[in-house]
Design an enzyme around this catalytic site. Structure first.
Site, PDB file in Angstrom:
ATOM      1  N   SER A  43       0.640  -1.228   0.137  1.00  0.00           N
ATOM      2  CA  SER A  43      -0.008   0.047  -0.171  1.00  0.00           C
ATOM      3  C   SER A  43       0.952   1.145   0.034  1.00  0.00           C
ATOM      4  CB  SER A  43      -0.955   0.168   1.095  1.00  0.00           C
ATOM      5  OG  SER A  43      -2.216   0.707   0.975  1.00  0.00           O
ATOM      6  N   ASP A 163      -5.555  -4.106  -2.110  1.00  0.00           N
ATOM      7  CA  ASP A 163      -4.623  -3.811  -1.357  1.00  0.00           C
ATOM      8  C   ASP A 163      -3.581  -4.666  -0.701  1.00  0.00           C
ATOM      9  OD1 ASP A 163      -3.349  -2.382   1.192  1.00  0.00           O
ATOM     10  OD2 ASP A 163      -4.286  -0.568   0.734  1.00  0.00           O
TER      11      ASP A 163
END
Length: 253
Positions: A43, A163
């Site tokens: 991320s 993610d």
């Protein structure tokens, strides 16, 4: 010195803390950088790792983009989930501006990006990028929190991804020592000092963190960015914590 890697945790807008740490490594970590083999992240951590590997000269630019991005989200009525606000487009524009034209060549085998398969929920670490656009897609995939950042997962190499922080938010590389950086208090190499009374640890997506009110507040700030003043304080905290680590290892330059 043994082979070293750096890994940056998934942390949303608290990536500004990690950019502060990168500033300390670039200014005072010559010995660390001389033995640095690769960087990893999930991320926001993957974005910081990408800057470290492909565009360390753009660090100040990255900080300015982060402050501006956070300000834009703060001004939305419901933050990033405000109808009509395109979180991923803003992020993509920032990445496009910062990464050099040969970023994919610089990143291949040196940048390890954690992503999560949207159907199977399995984690993958990608480290080969055929083009700059493919690298950008991997970074966007690693940063895509469903609903928060949009509805459609990011397509990368013909599959859909979300993610990387959901499944491995602080990748440890198999070769050499991986130095970990996180804006959440815990046992990481570079992280804030825990000042609370409780000292219980939680294991979340392969990362140990302290179960504390301070970390709960920080988790909220990762998605709903705090004030510009607080963001600047977090950046300085990251710098100071990285300097403390370098001194502890006797790597201070």
């Amino acid at each position: 010195m043994a082979v070293l890697n750096l890994s940056f945790a998934a942390c949303g807008f608290l990536g500004i803390y990690q950019l502060g740490a990168v500033g300390a490594f670039l200014r005072h970590g010559e010995r660390l950088l001389g033995s640095l083999r690769a960087c990893a992240g999930a991320s926001a951590g993957a974005l910081v790792a990408a800057v470290m590997i492909t565009a360390p000269d753009k660090l100040e630019h990255c900080k300015e983009f982060t402050y501006k991005f956070a300000d834009g989200v703060r001004r939305q009525r419901f933050g990033a989930v405000t109808p009509g606000y395109d979180f991923m487009l803003t992020l993509r524009e920032g990445i496009e501006e910062i990464l050099p034209s040969d970023a994919h060549s610089l990143a291949t085998d040196r940048l390890h990006v954690s992503i999560t398969h949207s159907k199977s929920g399995e984690n993958h670490i990608v480290s080969r990028f055929a083009s700059r656009d493919e690298l950008i897609k991997a970074l966007l995939a690693s940063s895509f929190v469903p609903v928060y950042a949009g509805i459609r997962p990011v397509e990368f190499q013909g599959q859909k991804w979300i993610d990387g922080g959901f499944t491995d938010c602080l990748p440890i590389l198999p070769v050499g020592r991986t130095i970990t950086v996180s804006p959440f208090a815990g046992p990481q190499d570079v992280c804030p000092v825990h000042r609370g009374r409780f000292s219980n640890h939680l294991r979340v997506a392969k990362m140990n963190v302290m179960f504390s009110m301070e970390n709960i507040i920080r988790l909220n700030q990762a998605l709903f960015p705090p004030s510009a003043t607080r963001m600047q304080w977090l950046c300085q905290e990251g710098f100071d914590d990285a300097v403390r680590f370098l001194k502890k290892e006797a790597w201070m330059h």
